[in-house]
Design a protein around this motif. Structure first.
Motif, PDB file in Angstrom:
ATOM      1  N   LEU A   6       0.962  -1.337   0.194  1.00 60.95           N
ATOM      2  CA  LEU A   6       0.067   0.240  -0.013  1.00 60.95           C
ATOM      3  C   LEU A   6       0.790   1.245   0.032  1.00 60.95           C
ATOM      4  O   LEU A   6       0.552   2.345  -0.597  1.00 60.95           O
ATOM      5  N   TYR A  68      -0.237   2.990  -4.893  1.00 60.81           N
ATOM      6  CA  TYR A  68      -1.449   2.689  -5.810  1.00 60.81           C
ATOM      7  C   TYR A  68      -1.707   4.085  -6.429  1.00 60.81           C
ATOM      8  O   TYR A  68      -1.535   4.936  -6.004  1.00 60.81           O
ATOM      9  N   TYR A 122      -8.053   0.901   0.609  1.00 56.04           N
ATOM     10  CA  TYR A 122      -6.996   1.730   0.325  1.00 56.04           C
ATOM     11  C   TYR A 122      -6.872   2.967   1.177  1.00 56.04           C
ATOM     12  O   TYR A 122      -5.860   3.394   1.776  1.00 56.04           O
TER      13      TYR A 122
END
Length: 267
Positions: A6, A68, A122
């Motif tokens: 992440l 991301y 996320y």
């Protein structure tokens, strides 16, 4: 669903934390297969900002960077997707790019259920980690300075007129940081090497506005950098080494100035 990779994070030994929320280029396969071919260029990425931030770790500052893409979720928007600016913009889980072009193939746009899942997978864990590190720094040093690093193409007619100044400092019009840190950053960035503006088109996104709480000894500043200062502004989005080295030095000078200022204040 726990998401791997992440973020990258390097802990620091000073009161300053650099955060880079938009340099990530990873896409979940389920998202990637539904994006239009043009969207797969990821042209709204804050290209190379994580690389330009990392050398500041040599000064003892922490560096956190998302892995991301903002096309998965925009970490610099609130979880309820409240608008930040009165003019055109993009959203938390945007369906358009900065130029207003659709990101998804027709009929493949994310629905409400998917939106909630992306926030949980996320957005939430990233902000949990960011908040925890801010509070840890404040607990150790009595104060925390969060520097949120961004970049954008120097010309995006839908978002702003003309050519963007090189360096754009945002402090939510002075509300996200004590005046001394704002003035320190302004002196460092406005030295004449680059064109500079404070609280212009980019006053600071959600991260700056939410975490910047000067009355609680948490100071947040956003630096939005025109990509023409360090890279080629089209695919394959390559760095221009001499320009990148000069910009990297300017970022380091800013961090050094903020360190000096906070040490003077603490002393």
């Amino acid at each position: 669903m726990a998401v791997q990779n992440l973020m990258t994070f390097k802990a620091g030994s000073t009161p300053i934390l650099l955060n880079v929320p938009h340099a990530g280029t990873l896409l979940h396969p389920e998202v990637e297969r539904r994006l239009r071919p043009a969207a797969l260029e990821l042209k709204d990425t804050d290209w190379h900002m994580d690389k330009l931030a990392l050398p500041c770790a040599e000064l003892g500052v922490g560096v956190m960077a998302a892995q991301y893409s903002r096309y998965v979720v925009d970490l610099n928007r609130s979880a309820d997707d409240a608008p930040l600016y009165s003019g055109p913009t993009t959203g938390l889980i945007s369906q358009i790019d900065f130029d207003g072009q659709p990101l998804y193939l027709e009929g493949q746009e994310p629905d409400g259920q998917e939106t909630k899942a992306r926030i949980q997978s996320y957005w939430a864990p990233y902000h949990q980690a960011l908040k925890a590190e801010i509070l840890r720094i404040r607990a150790q040093f009595g104060t925390c300075i969060l520097l949120d690093l961004h970049s954008i193409r120097s010309e995006v007619p839908r978002l702003f007129d003309g050519v963007l100044p090189d360096l754009n400092l945002g402090t939510n019009s002075g509300a996200s940081t004590a005046a001394r840190f704002e003035a320190c950053a302004e002196r460092s960035l406005g030295s004449g090497q680059y064109s500079f503006v404070k609280n212009g088109r980019f006053k600071g996104g959600y991260i700056t506005r939410h975490y910047g709480q000067p009355d609680q000894n948490i100071h947040a500043l956003q630096l939005e950098i025109a990509q023409s200062t360090y890279m080629i502004e089209h695919a394959p989005w390559d760095l221009v080494p001499p320009k990148a080295e000069m910009l990297g030095a300017a970022i380091k000078n800013l961090v050094t100035a903020l360190l000096d200022e906070v040490n003077t204040t603490r002393g």
